[in-house]
Design an enzyme around this catalytic site. Structure first.
Site, PDB file in Angstrom:
ATOM      1  N   ASN A   1      -8.219   5.140  -2.434  1.00 32.84           N
ATOM      2  CA  ASN A   1      -7.224   6.073  -2.980  1.00 32.84           C
ATOM      3  C   ASN A   1      -7.816   7.007  -4.033  1.00 32.84           C
ATOM      4  OD1 ASN A   1      -7.306   3.517  -4.529  1.00 32.84           O
ATOM      5  ND2 ASN A   1      -5.843   4.534  -5.879  1.00 32.84           N
ATOM      6  N   HIS A   2      -8.987   6.662  -4.601  1.00 36.29           N
ATOM      7  CA  HIS A   2      -9.620   7.553  -5.572  1.00 36.29           C
ATOM      8  C   HIS A   2     -10.530   8.579  -4.911  1.00 36.29           C
ATOM      9  CE1 HIS A   2      -8.525   5.918  -9.615  1.00 36.29           C
ATOM     10  NE2 HIS A   2      -8.106   4.928  -8.840  1.00 36.29           N
TER      11      HIS A   2
ATOM     12  N   HIS B   1      -8.938  -0.134   2.708  1.00 38.47           N
ATOM     13  CA  HIS B   1      -8.961  -0.118   1.243  1.00 38.47           C
ATOM     14  C   HIS B   1      -7.714  -0.769   0.652  1.00 38.47           C
ATOM     15  CE1 HIS B   1      -9.834   1.062  -2.833  1.00 38.47           C
ATOM     16  NE2 HIS B   1      -8.600   1.530  -2.935  1.00 38.47           N
TER      17      HIS B   1
ATOM     18  N   HIS C   1      -9.069  -2.555  -3.548  1.00 37.98           N
ATOM     19  CA  HIS C   1      -7.965  -1.864  -4.230  1.00 37.98           C
ATOM     20  C   HIS C   1      -7.426  -2.566  -5.465  1.00 37.98           C
ATOM     21  CE1 HIS C   1      -4.941   1.147  -4.580  1.00 37.98           C
ATOM     22  NE2 HIS C   1      -3.915   0.399  -4.201  1.00 37.98           N
TER      23      HIS C   1
END
Length: 873
Positions: free
Chosen positions: A608-609, A663, A753
């Protein structure tokens, strides 16, 4: 029909301190006494016996008999198969290629003749209509031979050694059962070391432990009639190369030289059963080699040679062959040994007298002269006389004198696709090792120890007793950037941050070029990668580059020099390479460089980053501005180029069709792997998802498992979605179970995550594992970091490091003040109360593995230990 045997008491002959084989009674249409036959375990407690020689005192009859044994009742039945029957033969080789399917190759027919070079398949999926058929093979074949070995190591049939009627061989031939038309290929082995030419050796594939996936060869007889006692493993590297590795022997007496024996793997232990040496009347002990501890051990003798063997659970079975007391008349004995009981007695130092005595006087040489013995018990090529079996076909003509190996022309009958061999021939269930590797260091001393999983603060409460593409070649100019990056950054034991925190190894133009090269590779790869084991899986790194180097230093790094294992290992990184940590550029540039150099072995998936909206506010954009002296808002800035590459990263990977890696999670909207694989790139992440497709992306990158196994369904994620919009969710164990059921043969999910205190944590009855690789996340949580090593047999071994004292700031202080790190996963309520968690155990079988260490010489008084190089792997 026979009566079911008492499995708990089988093989328990003798006493607890002096175990012995048990000769069991047999029922049904039993085979006549024989030698030189094969017995092949084909699943469902069934063993198929084929061929061999019957008779007595030099008047032997070569047969094409086929029988089936129900091992649970010891009931035999004759297989009345239709189709193209194979010639009668003995000293051939057989292997199971799929449930209820086996193949045979080679052998001797007596009278100086050898069997044809055809490959025959027996299909007994329908026992009422069993079928023999000749497998159509194009091109050159291994040729006629006897006394060879053949194993199946998905997807390859491997034939090794034997005698071609003129001389002993040490050649290797493979046939890929997943590629049609079928074709044999001779293997060229790199290096000069390898086993001598031999006949009447044994070979089997190891399916568990550090040697998993290797064909292991033991003993045999040379062309000079010397019997052997060496052990070799044949392995194939990721770049397609093959080599031999000789098995180290660190403890215990080596086995006596022998041939005409058999071997079986039970878990990670190689069993050498029976056989004969220089003295035909001398029984040889059952020898056990532990591929993890590299230790030999002698057990009681089966007192047979030219027999056959198989294993089931902890039981070792041997059938037929010659008794050393009467080496001219074969037997039809079925003998069983409880291996666990026998090994326990041996470990207690009270091996049977026979095993102890037979191991005395062993020399250190690898060979010894084979004494002359009755020719009828040695070979089948030229016995004194030969009487054909009335029910068998005439023998095949002998091999042409010119040594040519023409292929048998294909039959008109089409071959079925070998029973879908692709399915699960070598892999059992995915399992988690109950022991983990733990690093002890405060610096780079590389000290590690093994601990039981139950001793970990968090995970301990969950224990329950229940052909590869070559690397893409590039021009010298293209190599400069990533080669420079790897040379300067991949320094696991020596890397230190630059004294000036505002500079970076590469300039902006070089970083831009590296992004272009990486994007070029990513465009060619699928949205969901299909990967193979062995592989190391890393969780979030978040710019904590020192932790990445520590993991590489402790557990090997992705390079081909000393301390590296890229020649036999894949690496998978589950996203969140950047943000929060002070060294996001080092982290992502090294991973990109490794991806460019090893595009089919280094695998990166998106977190997500890896999203410009997120890494603009969690540190990566500011790091690019400061250290690359650029303006991130420029469309051609390195920061923008990184994010363009991020949008082409895969979002998932599947290991050996069994383990899904991603992830975040599956949330409430991800239902099949196919719908993930169909996503198109570049993939943009909507911060406020408006459509089912956008919600699916959010679930893949942002969702978490529920707090414990008792919380089912899809629930709010208050930690990541404090406003309660419902866009970021948690999913319960029922979602995991239903997803895996719908996507068979998947049986586990690995995700990252979330920070977890032990570096890894299990969920949903052990069917989901979270892994996190950054220690003491953002200087707040004192958590361990971990990687997950997925072995060839799909055993998952966690390897841990713990936080160390830092003298250099490792995190972006301004980000820490504005945006504190997400807290680690909460301790489940059951743990807080000291109760057993619901659902622990179940389908994920826990295997008790013995991991090999030696005491570090410099630290022997402290009893610390150092991890050895992978033994026999």
């Amino acid at each position: 029909a026979g009566v079911a045997m008492n499995q708990a008491s089988r093989g328990r002959g003798g006493t607890a301190t002096r175990p012995e084989y048990v000769k069991e009674s047999q029922n049904g249409d039993s085979p006549s006494p024989r030698f030189g036959h094969t017995t092949t375990f084909v699943g469902d407690n069934r063993v198929v016996l084929f061929g061999g020689a019957t008779g007595d005192t030099g008047r032997y009859t070569i047969t094409a008999d086929a029988f089936m044994l129900n091992v649970s009742t010891n009931t035999w039945s004759r297989i009345q198969a239709e189709g193209t029957l194979p010639f009668a033969r003995a000293a051939h080789a057989a292997a199971c290629v799929d449930h209820s399917q086996m193949v045979i190759y080679g052998g001797a027919t007596g009278g100086g003749s050898l069997s044809s070079d055809e490959l025959y398949l027996l299909d007994i999926r329908n026992e009422d209509r069993s079928q023999w058929m000749s497998v159509p093979v194009l091109g050159t074949t291994p040729g006629r031979r006897y006394g060879h070995s053949m194993i199946f190591n998905k997807p390859l049939l491997i034939v090794f050694g034997g005698n071609n009627g003129q001389q002993a061989e040490c050649d290797i031939w493979v046939l890929d059962v997943e590629r049609s038309p079928f074709q044999w290929q001779e293997v060229t082995v790199m290096g000069k070391r390898g086993p001598l030419p031999r006949v009447y050796h044994s070979a089997e594939v190891c399916k568990d432990g550090p040697a998993s996936g290797m064909m292991v060869v033991f003993g045999g007889r040379t062309a000079e009639n010397k019997s052997l006692k060496d052990t070799w493993g044949l392995r194939q590297h990721r770049d397609g190369r093959w080599d031999w590795v000789e098995a180290p022997a660190k403890r215990g007496p080596p086995p006596e030289p022998r041939f005409q024996h058999s071997c079986v793997f039970l878990d990670s232990k190689l069993l050498i059963i029976g056989g004969r040496g220089p003295e035909v009347n001398k029984p040889l002990p059952t020898a056990v080699y532990d591929t993890e501890s590299c230790e030999w051990r002698n057990l009681v003798s089966v007192q047979r040679f030219r027999h056959s063997s198989w294993g089931m659970g902890n039981l070792l079975f041997a059938y037929g062959g010659f008794d050393h007391k009467n080496p001219s008349a074969p037997t039809s004995d079925l003998q069983v040994l409880d291996l666990e009981r026998a090994i326990s007695a041996s470990q207690a130092g009270v091996a049977s007298e026979e095993a102890t005595e037979s191991s005395l006087g062993n020399g250190d040489s690898a060979t010894s002269e084979a004494m002359a013995a009755p020719g009828s018990t040695l070979d089948l090529v030229a016995p004194a006389s030969y009487t054909g079996n009335a029910g068998s076909r005439p023998s095949a003509p002998s091999r042409p004198a010119d040594g040519a190996r023409p292929a048998t022309p294909p039959r008109g009958r089409a071959l079925p696709p070998l029973g879908g061999v692709r399915a699960e021939a070598n892999f059992g269930e995915v399992k988690v090792s109950p022991q983990v590797y733990v690093s002890l260091e405060n610096d780079f001393t590389q000290l590690v120890k093994k601990v039981g999983i139950e001793s970990l603060e968090e995970e301990g409460r969950k224990i329950h007793s229940t052909n590869v593409m070559a690397n893409t070649a590039r021009t010298q100019g293209d190599e400069d950037v990533h080669t420079k990056c790897i040379a300067n950054l991949l320094q696991p034991t020596t890397w230190q941050p630059d004294s000036n925190p505002n500079t970076f190894l590469l300039n902006a133009a070089e970083v831009s070029r590296l992004c272009d090269l990486t994007l070029e590779v990513l465009r060619t790869q699928d949205m969901v990668l299909k990967l193979r084991a062995p592989i190391k899986v890393y969780g979030d790194i978040h710019g904590q580059y020192l932790d990445l180097m520590r993991l590489f230093a402790r557990y090997k790094a992705p390079h081909d020099g000393e301390g590296g294992d890229i020649d036999s290992m894949d690496y998978l990184f589950l996203g969140d390479f950047v943000d929060r940590g002070a060294f996001s550029l080092e982290t992502v540039c090294l991973l990109f460089s490794l991806k460019v150099k090893y595009p089919t072995q280094i695998h990166l998936i998106r977190g997500n980053h890896e999203d410009p909206t997120i890494n603009a506010i969690y540190g990566f954009r500011d790091e690019c501005r400061r250290r690359l002296n650029e303006e991130p808002e420029d469309p051609e800035s390195c920061w923008n180029k990184f994010n363009r590459a991020f949008e082409f990263l895969p979002v998932g990977a599947v290991i050996e069709d069994r383990i899904l890696c991603l992830h975040g999670g599956i949330g409430g909207s991800v239902n099949t792997v196919a719908e993930v694989a169909s996503m198109q790139r570049p993939l943009h992440v909507a911060q406020i998802p408006q459509t089912p497709f956008e919600q699916r992306i959010t679930d893949l990158l942002w969702s978490d498992p529920s707090d414990n196994d008792s919380i089912a369904g899809v629930t709010m994620n208050e930690t990541r979605d404090p406003d309660g919009t419902g866009r970021i969710v948690k999913f319960g164990p029922d979602r995991v179970e239903s997803f895996l059921e719908k996507n068979k043969p998947l049986s586990m999910i690995i995700r990252a995550h979330e920070c977890v205190m032990d570096g890894f944590e299990r969920f949903a009855n052990g069917r989901l594992i979270t892994v996190f690789s950054a220690t003491d996340y953002c200087g707040h949580h004192k958590n361990a970091g971990a990687l997950l090593f997925v072995r060839r047999d799909l055993t998952i071994v966690p390897k841990l490091i713990y936080p160390v004292e830092r003298t250099t700031p490792m995190w972006d202080a301004s980000v820490m003040q504005q945006r504190p790190p997400t807290p680690p996963r909460p301790v489940p309520r059951a743990r807080k109360l000291g109760e057993e968690e619901p659902g622990v155990g179940g389908d994920v079988r826990i295997l008790f593995l013995i991991l090999q260490f030696v005491v570090h010489p410099a630290q022997s008084s402290a009893r610390t230990v150092i991890l050895e190089n992978d033994n026999f792997v």
